[in-house]
Every structure is written in C-alpha cells, then in structure tokens.
Design a protein around this motif. Structure first.
Motif, PDB file in Angstrom:
ATOM      1  N   HIS A 131       0.828  -1.200   0.000  1.00 20.74           N
ATOM      2  CA  HIS A 131       0.000   0.000   0.000  1.00 20.74           C
ATOM      3  C   HIS A 131       0.869   1.259   0.000  1.00 20.74           C
ATOM      4  CE1 HIS A 131      -3.467  -2.432   2.072  1.00 20.74           C
ATOM      5  NE2 HIS A 131      -3.420  -2.632   0.766  1.00 20.74           N
ATOM      6  N   SER A 132       1.937   1.259   0.811  1.00 20.07           N
ATOM      7  CA  SER A 132       2.815   2.427   0.915  1.00 20.07           C
ATOM      8  C   SER A 132       3.440   2.755  -0.439  1.00 20.07           C
ATOM      9  CB  SER A 132       3.921   2.169   1.946  1.00 20.07           C
ATOM     10  OG  SER A 132       3.387   1.904   3.226  1.00 20.07           O
ATOM     11  N   TRP A 133       3.938   1.728  -1.108  1.00 20.86           N
ATOM     12  CA  TRP A 133       4.563   1.908  -2.427  1.00 20.86           C
ATOM     13  C   TRP A 133       3.573   2.481  -3.436  1.00 20.86           C
ATOM     14  CZ3 TRP A 133       4.634  -3.438  -5.193  1.00 20.86           C
ATOM     15  CH2 TRP A 133       4.684  -3.274  -6.592  1.00 20.86           C
ATOM     16  N   LEU A 134       2.388   1.886  -3.542  1.00 21.70           N
ATOM     17  CA  LEU A 134       1.431   2.323  -4.557  1.00 21.70           C
ATOM     18  C   LEU A 134       0.840   3.683  -4.219  1.00 21.70           C
ATOM     19  CD1 LEU A 134      -0.348  -1.073  -5.323  1.00 21.70           C
ATOM     20  CD2 LEU A 134       1.357   0.114  -6.725  1.00 21.70           C
ATOM     21  N   LEU A 135       0.610   3.953  -2.941  1.00 25.91           N
ATOM     22  CA  LEU A 135       0.096   5.264  -2.549  1.00 25.91           C
ATOM     23  C   LEU A 135       1.083   6.360  -2.933  1.00 25.91           C
ATOM     24  CD1 LEU A 135      -1.983   7.047  -1.064  1.00 25.91           C
ATOM     25  CD2 LEU A 135      -0.740   6.551   1.063  1.00 25.91           C
ATOM     26  N   ALA A 136       2.365   6.133  -2.641  1.00 26.78           N
ATOM     27  CA  ALA A 136       3.382   7.136  -2.993  1.00 26.78           C
ATOM     28  C   ALA A 136       3.501   7.296  -4.498  1.00 26.78           C
ATOM     29  CB  ALA A 136       4.725   6.739  -2.393  1.00 26.78           C
ATOM     30  N   ALA A 137       3.338   6.199  -5.236  1.00 28.00           N
ATOM     31  CA  ALA A 137       3.477   6.260  -6.695  1.00 28.00           C
ATOM     32  C   ALA A 137       2.360   7.062  -7.347  1.00 28.00           C
ATOM     33  CB  ALA A 137       3.520   4.850  -7.276  1.00 28.00           C
ATOM     34  N   CYS A 138       1.154   6.999  -6.800  1.00 32.96           N
ATOM     35  CA  CYS A 138       0.035   7.657  -7.479  1.00 32.96           C
ATOM     36  C   CYS A 138      -0.361   8.989  -6.852  1.00 32.96           C
ATOM     37  CB  CYS A 138      -1.184   6.733  -7.562  1.00 32.96           C
ATOM     38  SG  CYS A 138      -2.101   6.517  -6.038  1.00 32.96           S
ATOM     39  N   ALA A 198       7.812   6.453 -10.572  1.00 29.23           N
ATOM     40  CA  ALA A 198       6.794   7.490 -10.430  1.00 29.23           C
ATOM     41  C   ALA A 198       6.881   8.201  -9.086  1.00 29.23           C
ATOM     42  CB  ALA A 198       5.405   6.887 -10.625  1.00 29.23           C
ATOM     43  N   ILE A 199       7.640   7.649  -8.156  1.00 28.00           N
ATOM     44  CA  ILE A 199       7.819   8.279  -6.845  1.00 28.00           C
ATOM     45  C   ILE A 199       8.889   9.366  -6.905  1.00 28.00           C
ATOM     46  CG2 ILE A 199       8.390   7.836  -4.408  1.00 28.00           C
ATOM     47  CD1 ILE A 199       7.331   4.974  -4.836  1.00 28.00           C
ATOM     48  N   ALA A 200       9.787   9.268  -7.891  1.00 31.44           N
ATOM     49  CA  ALA A 200      10.861  10.254  -8.042  1.00 31.44           C
ATOM     50  C   ALA A 200      10.281  11.654  -8.267  1.00 31.44           C
ATOM     51  CB  ALA A 200      11.754   9.863  -9.219  1.00 31.44           C
ATOM     52  N   PRO A 201      10.944  12.680  -7.719  1.00 35.61           N
ATOM     53  CA  PRO A 201      12.229  12.683  -7.006  1.00 35.61           C
ATOM     54  C   PRO A 201      12.082  12.650  -5.489  1.00 35.61           C
ATOM     55  CG  PRO A 201      11.632  14.929  -7.548  1.00 35.61           C
ATOM     56  CD  PRO A 201      10.501  14.054  -8.055  1.00 35.61           C
ATOM     57  N   ARG A 202      10.911  12.232  -4.992  1.00 39.69           N
ATOM     58  CA  ARG A 202      10.676  12.255  -3.542  1.00 39.69           C
ATOM     59  C   ARG A 202      11.474  11.161  -2.836  1.00 39.69           C
ATOM     60  NH1 ARG A 202       4.775  10.960  -3.981  1.00 39.69           N
ATOM     61  NH2 ARG A 202       5.432  10.385  -6.096  1.00 39.69           N
ATOM     62  N   PRO A 203      11.843  11.375  -1.568  1.00 39.56           N
ATOM     63  CA  PRO A 203      12.617  10.379  -0.820  1.00 39.56           C
ATOM     64  C   PRO A 203      11.900   9.037  -0.733  1.00 39.56           C
ATOM     65  CG  PRO A 203      12.638  12.490   0.317  1.00 39.56           C
ATOM     66  CD  PRO A 203      11.651  12.619  -0.799  1.00 39.56           C
ATOM     67  N   PHE A 204      12.634   7.968  -1.063  1.00 37.12           N
ATOM     68  CA  PHE A 204      12.037   6.640  -1.127  1.00 37.12           C
ATOM     69  C   PHE A 204      13.048   5.613  -0.633  1.00 37.12           C
ATOM     70  CE2 PHE A 204      10.577   2.991  -4.015  1.00 37.12           C
ATOM     71  CZ  PHE A 204       9.583   2.593  -3.132  1.00 37.12           C
ATOM     72  N   LEU A 205      12.705   4.937   0.441  1.00 37.81           N
ATOM     73  CA  LEU A 205      13.542   3.893   1.027  1.00 37.81           C
ATOM     74  C   LEU A 205      12.822   2.554   0.907  1.00 37.81           C
ATOM     75  CD1 LEU A 205      15.978   2.884   2.770  1.00 37.81           C
ATOM     76  CD2 LEU A 205      14.564   3.412   4.785  1.00 37.81           C
ATOM     77  N   ILE A 206      13.435   1.614   0.204  1.00 43.81           N
ATOM     78  CA  ILE A 206      12.900   0.258   0.089  1.00 43.81           C
ATOM     79  C   ILE A 206      13.587  -0.599   1.145  1.00 43.81           C
ATOM     80  CG2 ILE A 206      12.603  -1.760  -1.397  1.00 43.81           C
ATOM     81  CD1 ILE A 206      13.049   0.157  -3.799  1.00 43.81           C
ATOM     82  N   VAL A 207      12.802  -1.216   2.013  1.00 45.16           N
ATOM     83  CA  VAL A 207      13.337  -2.068   3.074  1.00 45.16           C
ATOM     84  C   VAL A 207      12.852  -3.491   2.839  1.00 45.16           C
ATOM     85  CG1 VAL A 207      13.426  -2.481   5.558  1.00 45.16           C
ATOM     86  CG2 VAL A 207      13.337  -0.138   4.692  1.00 45.16           C
ATOM     87  N   THR A 208      13.778  -4.444   2.848  1.00 37.86           N
ATOM     88  CA  THR A 208      13.387  -5.828   2.589  1.00 37.86           C
ATOM     89  C   THR A 208      14.366  -6.780   3.245  1.00 37.86           C
ATOM     90  OG1 THR A 208      12.635  -7.312   0.824  1.00 37.86           O
ATOM     91  CG2 THR A 208      14.704  -6.143   0.448  1.00 37.86           C
ATOM     92  N   GLY A 209      14.008  -8.047   3.252  1.00 36.85           N
ATOM     93  CA  GLY A 209      14.899  -9.097   3.730  1.00 36.85           C
ATOM     94  C   GLY A 209      15.398  -9.923   2.558  1.00 36.85           C
ATOM     95  N   CYS A 210      16.678 -10.218   2.549  1.00 40.72           N
ATOM     96  CA  CYS A 210      17.239 -10.984   1.425  1.00 40.72           C
ATOM     97  C   CYS A 210      16.654 -12.388   1.334  1.00 40.72           C
ATOM     98  CB  CYS A 210      18.764 -11.058   1.562  1.00 40.72           C
ATOM     99  SG  CYS A 210      19.588  -9.475   1.281  1.00 40.72           S
ATOM    100  N   LYS A 211      16.110 -12.894   2.436  1.00 44.07           N
ATOM    101  CA  LYS A 211      15.536 -14.242   2.455  1.00 44.07           C
ATOM    102  C   LYS A 211      14.010 -14.228   2.336  1.00 44.07           C
ATOM    103  CE  LYS A 211      19.317 -16.107   5.286  1.00 44.07           C
ATOM    104  NZ  LYS A 211      19.667 -16.802   6.553  1.00 44.07           N
ATOM    105  N   ASP A 212      13.455 -13.102   1.953  1.00 39.88           N
ATOM    106  CA  ASP A 212      12.003 -12.976   1.832  1.00 39.88           C
ATOM    107  C   ASP A 212      11.543 -13.623   0.530  1.00 39.88           C
ATOM    108  OD1 ASP A 212       9.357 -12.282   1.717  1.00 39.88           O
ATOM    109  OD2 ASP A 212       9.668 -10.127   1.974  1.00 39.88           O
ATOM    110  N   ALA A 213      10.958 -14.802   0.627  1.00 33.70           N
ATOM    111  CA  ALA A 213      10.539 -15.527  -0.577  1.00 33.70           C
ATOM    112  C   ALA A 213       9.291 -14.930  -1.220  1.00 33.70           C
ATOM    113  CB  ALA A 213      10.290 -17.001  -0.226  1.00 33.70           C
TER     114      ALA A 213
END
Length: 355
Positions: A192-199, A282-297
C-alpha cells in the motif's frame, strides 16, 4: 516520451486503476469523530495514554451498499504544540499487514509521536473494525476474482483509494504540514505504501517494508508460490476452476497462467502499467527507502534489485540520485526487524522531521 512525461503517465494509469471513476470529493457530513474508548488493560491505553488521541470514521466510497464504505482511522499527536512554533506537525501514516489492524504498529507509532510527529493509522478493507462476519477478507478476494461485475478490489487498489481520502482529510486540518507527509507499512501495508506514494504526490516520503516486489519477475521465474500462500483462497479457487493446472498438491498445482489471471482480476492493468519496474520511478524525485529481507521468498530479492536499479536511473535523470535507497537485511526473511525499523526512523527523520 521524456522521463517526466513517462512518470506522469504511469501515475495517471495507476490513479485510474485506483479510482475506477469514483467520486473523490470528501463530504464533511460523512466524517464523524468517535469517542476514544480505552481500558486500562488495552494495548491502546498502554501506548497512547500520554498523547492526544482522535478516533474518526468516514465514508470513502460512493457505493454505500458495501460494508466497506466506512473507513475507521486514528490520529495521534503530542499534547504540546510542535517545537517550531508553527503548530503544524509532520505526519506518518502506518499501514498494517494482512491480518492486522490499525493497532498493529502502535508501539512504533508512540515513539514517533514522542519525537514530535502526528501519526495516522487505518483499518484496511475487511480488517479490524471493517471485518465482515459474512464475508471474511480471504473470501472477499475470491468474490472480487470470481464475479465479473464486482467493482471491489480489496487486495490493494481499494485501500490505496481509502488512504488518499485520508490525505484529503489531512489537507483540511490546520495542524498538519502537508509538505511533510510520510508513509510506511509492513507486507500488505508495504505494498500500500509503495502504490500510494506512486500515485499521489502528496506523499513526501515513503518507506515500504517487505512490500515492494516485481510481480512480472516472480511470474516469469516461477517464484510466486510464497505470494500465492499469502492469499491462498483466491488462488485455490482460481486453480480449481481453471483448465490450466499442474500435477501436485496446492500450491505447486498453480500455473503461471492462473497467477496472471488472478492479478489481472485483482489488479487490472498492473502487469502492463504499474508493476514495480515502472511505478517505483513514479515516486521520483521524492525520498524513497525500500526495506526488505534478502531471504524474503514472497518478494524475491533479485526482482527487487532489478526494479531498484531501474528506479535509480529515473532518480538520477531527475537530479535526485541520493533520494532513493535499498536496504536489504542479509539475515532477514518476510519480517519487520528492529534494524529495519531503525533504517526507516533515520530516513523519516532526515526527510520529514529535520527540515
């Protein structure tokens, strides 16, 4: 088409998928404040007793026949005015994962309010106070898939619509700094956070946690099974009613064709127009931090790295290369760790609190 034009076109297509021609005007008569009811033993009382708490409910859908047209949300802010003397707070929206509700991040929210933020939390459709005993969330997804004339899109799109109506409400408040609105959330809340920021350009800073994913990559590389198991009922129904299935037990019986069919119904146009490979830009140029786990399947890291690199190029072209970052915790799976939360805190403070 130039990069700014492409960004605007992606945002337009995503907004069209979210709105479905609904009326976005907020009627003040359809917003009401509710009494704050807390007991000494409640989690809300434990974390929010030192703050100013408001409970609200609003109508977000012009189809009042659906049980989901009412959106409950909570606003929390410090008792004292902001230290800058402007009496306007930066705001962070906290969006919960599947099975959660607006209390899910309440301990984290309380720390933000202690630092001078206002926070907003909501119940996503078919969650929290919006649960429907006649139609649980997983069943609602099956309905959205199976009924050709069903307008509901309760997986992602309807919730982004609701969250935009929260932004409409924030615009009417004289204690909100609309230049400093952030959003974060875990898993479903991360999507939701990603898509809300994108649109919606009113989001000034976004930090999705274990939410960003490259749907097309998972589809083409047969790494969609964990995502299937996050909403199993709709995929089981789609497999049982499809002529396309593989040998073996569920979810191994789910084919690429079935996965694509589900996404086409729940997220119309997503694979073509607003998957992560185009919508992150589409979020550019606003600040955007992607947080994830390398083992997240559920969110394969290779796919995330691909879309991150593409989004980086957009940010660089717009002169904002330092405004996007990927934090991938090596030992983490599909989870929200303390280290991840620290990364989000630092990013939010840098871009919202310390302006």
């Amino acid at each position: 088409m130039s990069i700014p034009q492409r960004v605007q076109e992606v945002r337009r297509l995503l907004q069209a998928a979210v709105s479905q021609s609904r009326n976005s005007n907020v009627n003040p008569q359809q917003i009401r404040r509710l009494p704050v009811q807390m007991e000494n033993t409640s989690i809300e009382e434990r974390y929010l007793r030192d703050f100013h708490v408001e409970e609200w409910e609003m109508v977000t859908d012009d189809d009042a026949s659906t049980s989901q047209c009412y959106l409950p949300f909570r606003v929390v802010k410090p008792v004292e005015d902001p230290p800058d003397g402007q009496k306007k707070y930066p705001v962070v929206m906290f969006l919960h994962p599947t099975g959660g509700d607006r209390n899910y991040h309440i301990a984290w929210e309380s720390r933000y309010v202690s630092r001078g933020y206002m926070t907003v939390s909501v119940d996503s459709r078919y969650h929290g106070r919006r649960q429907d005993s006649q139609l649980p969330y997983q069943h609602a997804l099956v309905k959205a898939f199976s009924e050709q004339d069903c307008r509901e899109k309760p997986f992602l799109l309807d919730n982004v619509w609701d969250q935009q109506r929260i932004l409409d409400v924030l615009e009417t408040r004289d204690d909100v700094d609309m230049r400093r609105i952030g959003v974060t959330g875990m898993s479903l809340g991360g999507m939701h956070s990603w898509l809300l920021a994108a649109c919606d350009e009113r989001i000034a800073c976004a930090c999705p946690i274990c939410g960003v994913q490259y749907f097309r990559y998972a589809l083409e590389n047969d790494c969609y099974y964990e995502r299937v198991m996050s909403i199993p009922d709709v995929f089981r129904y789609a497999t049982e009613t499809s002529s396309s299935k593989k040998e073996g037990p569920f979810p191994l019986s789910v084919t690429k064709e079935t996965v694509q069919c589900v996404w086409d119904r729940l997220l119309p146009g997503m694979l073509e127009h607003y998957d992560a490979d185009v919508s992150l830009g589409a979020i550019a140029p606003r600040p955007f931090l992607i947080v994830t786990g390398c083992k997240d399947a559920r969110n394969p890291i290779k796919g995330i790295e691909m879309v991150y690199e593409k989004a980086q190029r957009v940010y660089e072209a717009l002169g904002a290369k330092d405004m996007i970052r990927l934090f991938a915790q090596q030992d983490a799976g599909h989870e929200c760790t303390a280290h991840m939360m620290q990364q989000v805190d630092s990013w939010m403070d840098k871009h919202l609190l310390l302006l």
